[in-house]
Design a protein around this motif. Structure first.
Motif, PDB file in Angstrom:
ATOM      1  N   THR A 470      51.304 -18.477  61.186  1.00  0.00           N
ATOM      2  CA  THR A 470      50.106 -19.220  60.779  1.00  0.00           C
ATOM      3  C   THR A 470      50.475 -20.333  59.792  1.00  0.00           C
ATOM      4  O   THR A 470      51.214 -20.113  58.824  1.00  0.00           O
ATOM      5  CB  THR A 470      49.079 -18.290  60.117  1.00  0.00           C
ATOM      6  N   CYS A 471      49.919 -21.505  60.070  1.00  0.00           N
ATOM      7  CA  CYS A 471      50.044 -22.641  59.140  1.00  0.00           C
ATOM      8  C   CYS A 471      48.717 -22.779  58.385  1.00  0.00           C
ATOM      9  O   CYS A 471      47.661 -22.900  59.008  1.00  0.00           O
ATOM     10  CB  CYS A 471      50.353 -23.926  59.895  1.00  0.00           C
ATOM     11  N   TYR A 472      48.799 -22.782  57.045  1.00  0.00           N
ATOM     12  CA  TYR A 472      47.634 -22.936  56.183  1.00  0.00           C
ATOM     13  C   TYR A 472      47.612 -24.362  55.616  1.00  0.00           C
ATOM     14  O   TYR A 472      48.660 -24.886  55.205  1.00  0.00           O
ATOM     15  CB  TYR A 472      47.652 -21.940  55.036  1.00  0.00           C
ATOM     16  N   LYS A 474      45.411 -26.905  52.854  1.00  0.00           N
ATOM     17  CA  LYS A 474      44.420 -26.915  51.752  1.00  0.00           C
ATOM     18  C   LYS A 474      44.285 -28.326  51.198  1.00  0.00           C
ATOM     19  O   LYS A 474      45.277 -29.020  50.942  1.00  0.00           O
ATOM     20  CB  LYS A 474      44.874 -25.980  50.626  1.00  0.00           C
ATOM     21  N   THR A 481      40.277 -22.879  53.243  1.00  0.00           N
ATOM     22  CA  THR A 481      41.628 -23.222  53.704  1.00  0.00           C
ATOM     23  C   THR A 481      41.611 -23.269  55.230  1.00  0.00           C
ATOM     24  O   THR A 481      41.150 -22.320  55.889  1.00  0.00           O
ATOM     25  CB  THR A 481      42.652 -22.205  53.222  1.00  0.00           C
ATOM     26  N   LYS A 482      42.095 -24.309  55.799  1.00  0.00           N
ATOM     27  CA  LYS A 482      42.151 -24.442  57.257  1.00  0.00           C
ATOM     28  C   LYS A 482      43.493 -23.939  57.777  1.00  0.00           C
ATOM     29  O   LYS A 482      44.497 -23.974  57.052  1.00  0.00           O
ATOM     30  CB  LYS A 482      41.912 -25.892  57.674  1.00  0.00           C
ATOM     31  N   THR A 483      43.503 -23.492  59.067  1.00  0.00           N
ATOM     32  CA  THR A 483      44.739 -22.937  59.652  1.00  0.00           C
ATOM     33  C   THR A 483      44.904 -23.389  61.093  1.00  0.00           C
ATOM     34  O   THR A 483      43.945 -23.797  61.762  1.00  0.00           O
ATOM     35  CB  THR A 483      44.721 -21.396  59.634  1.00  0.00           C
ATOM     36  N   LYS A 529      39.514 -21.139  60.774  1.00  0.00           N
ATOM     37  CA  LYS A 529      39.141 -21.177  59.358  1.00  0.00           C
ATOM     38  C   LYS A 529      39.204 -19.785  58.782  1.00  0.00           C
ATOM     39  O   LYS A 529      38.722 -18.836  59.366  1.00  0.00           O
ATOM     40  CB  LYS A 529      37.739 -21.748  59.175  1.00  0.00           C
ATOM     41  N   GLU A 530      39.807 -19.706  57.598  1.00  0.00           N
ATOM     42  CA  GLU A 530      39.880 -18.433  56.893  1.00  0.00           C
ATOM     43  C   GLU A 530      39.266 -18.603  55.523  1.00  0.00           C
ATOM     44  O   GLU A 530      39.515 -19.575  54.834  1.00  0.00           O
ATOM     45  CB  GLU A 530      41.329 -17.958  56.757  1.00  0.00           C
TER      46      GLU A 530
END
Length: 531
Positions: A470-472, A474, A481-483, A529-530
């Protein structure tokens, strides 16, 4: 001059044969006229005589025994008295001082019964007017704190003489000086500058009042501590004065002193000017420093001084510089504003989209502001830093824009040419400031955050199949935080049994798969989205 006369009682004729005696007092002024009465009725016979004070001798002055008046030689010394017609009263036109004494009028009245005799005692007091006083001073220019005296000298005048001292201030106000206390001598102890002015004395007795000519008394003093005035002045503080660079500045020094002080100006202890006024044309920052006014009394050989600090205000060069930076691991936005130089330091404050950011409505004076992501509700904001300085007539400003990247984060991969490494890439381009991206993989694998893009390099054999990488991403304008994710999987081969002898065919599990040895990489560019 005034003549004071006490009238004798009315004629009273008794028949006892005793002589009647009457006493009166008359006040005359030297060189003036006076009348001495001898009863109210004209006697048949009268004799005027004179007794000098301190003697008992009675000497005839004038008499009338019924055949006309006879003036005696003594009358010449008494002012040449004459008898008023149809009376026995005696008149002296020019009263001499020698006429001071006792005049006696012996009056005889011939009546039918018997002669009546009256003795009229007239006590004549000859008064002398006060002459014009002459004023004397022990010192017309005494030093402050010393003692001086004045004498009001009167040559002539009948006692008692009363003295009044008058002081006329330099402004023209006249007051009686209480220290004189009616005496002809005025003593002034511990004299001070308020005693400066005109003085005169007024001598008075029962006859008249006379004033002396006025004399000037100048008290020597000073110089006091000088007073310095600066114009124009921008501000006055405990530290001193301030002026703006380029202005024409005038310094005025005044010190109370008698005689008038002489002035010397010092700049940082070096003499630069003489006289009370010191002017600086188009003052510069190099003129900042200490200015001393030295006041001197040449008569007393005394001096005093005062020093002030003068600061010259000048602006910094150019205009303010603005920047917007992420802070606290991209969870806040930091606004920076700087404008180096100038004296004093310029005033900087932020304006713009601060109200929407939850800040007070008043401009913020801080040059460094941190805004948490929760308070930033706009995807695009303009922040302006206003700079002002006392030496500038107008404000100057700079601005910074902040916005989120226009697209979503993107995940993709690459294979090294020797097929030894997998390179997982993540990017979120655009935006101001730049976004922060980082990788997290299975087994606690972590690749620290970098701005805009991040690459995770996997060695062959170390990749975890079936597990997402996973790439986070910000950005400080966003709370979330988008992923995006990439998943590695084992190579899957599907066979088809449609007939014997036919060849087996490979079937692709995903259109984006790549065969690497026995591994198949599947890319899934689906943003998640997390919270």
């Amino acid at each position: 001059m005034s003549v004071f006369y006490l009238s004798p009682p009315a004629l009273h004729i008794n028949h006892t044969g005793e002589v009647e005696y009457r006493d009166t007092s008359v006040y005359g002024v030297v060189d003036q006229a006076v009348i001495l009465e001898c009863g109210t009725e004209v006697p048949d016979i009268y004799i005027w005589s004179f007794t000098k004070p301190g003697t008992e001798a009675i000497k005839a002055v004038v008499y009338n025994l019924g055949k006309g008046q006879k003036i005696q030689k003594l009358a010449k010394t008494l002012g040449q008295p004459t008898v008023i017609p149809d009376s026995a009263a005696m008149s002296i036109e020019n009263l001499p001082l020698a006429a001071h004494g006792l005049f006696t009028c012996q009056a005889f009245y011939d009546t039918e019964e018997e002669p009546i005799v009256y003795y009229y005692y007239v006590h004549l007091t000859v008064q002398v007017p006060v002459s014009k006083p002459n004023l004397l001073m022990s010192d017309a220019s005494p030093e402050e704190g010393f003692t001086t005296w004045m004498h009001c000298k009167v040559e002539n005048g009948t006692e008692p003489i009363r003295y009044v001292w008058q002081h006329e201030s330099p402004s023209g106000s006249i007051t009686n000086f209480p220290q004189g206390n009616g005496s002809s001598i005025l003593n002034v102890t511990d004299i001070n500058r308020n005693h400066t002015g005109w003085y005169r004395c007024v001598a008075s007795n029962a006859v008249n009042s006379e004033s002396s000519e006025r004399l000037w008394l100048s008290v020597m003093f000073g110089p006091d501590v000088p007073q310095i005035d600066v114009t124009p002045v921008y501000s006055i503080t405990e530290r001193g004065y301030s002026a703006l660079e380029g202005e024409n500045v005038s310094l005025l020094c005044q010190a109370q002193s008698s005689p008038t002080s002489q002035y010397i100006w010092l700049y940082n202890d070096s003499q630069v000017h003489t006289g009370p006024h010191f002017s600086i044309t188009k003052i510069l920052r190099m003129h900042t420093g200490d200015y001393t006014c030295l006041a001197q009394n040449s008569h007393l050989k005394t001096r005093s001084r005062k020093t002030i600090s003068l600061a010259v205000y000048y602006p910094p060069d150019g205009s303010p510089s603005c920047s917007v930076e992420p802070a606290l691991n991209h969870t806040s936005l930091r606004l920076l504003c700087s404008w180096p130089g100038g004296f004093p330091s310029p005033s900087l404050h932020w304006t713009g989209d601060l109200l929407q950011a939850g800040q007070p409505t008043n401009p913020l004076n801080s040059t460094l502001i941190s805004l948490p992501s929760e308070s930033l509700t706009s995807n695009h904001s303009l922040f302006t830093c206003l700079g002002s300085h006392p030496a500038l007539k107008q404000q100057t400003e700079c601005s910074s824009i902040t916005y989120i990247p226009p697209a979503e984060p993107v995940c993709f991969f690459n294979v090294s040419s020797d097929l030894q490494y997998l390179m997982l890439s993540c990017s979120w381009d655009g935006g101001a400031p730049k976004a922060l991206v980082w990788w997290e993989g299975p087994g606690g694998l972590y690749k620290g955050g970098e701005e805009n893009s991040n690459i995770l390099v996997l060695r062959y054999g170390s990749a975890r199949s079936g597990k997402p990488y996973t790439c986070y991403a910000k950005h400080p304008l966003l709370v979330q935080t988008k992923t995006c994710r990439l998943t590695l999987d084992r190579l899957a081969v599907a066979t088809s049994d449609k007939g014997r002898g036919r060849k087996k065919k490979k079937k692709k599990i995903n259109e984006a798969s790549v065969h690497i040895g026995k591994m198949l990489l599947l890319t899934q560019n689906i943003p998640i989205k997390e919270k």
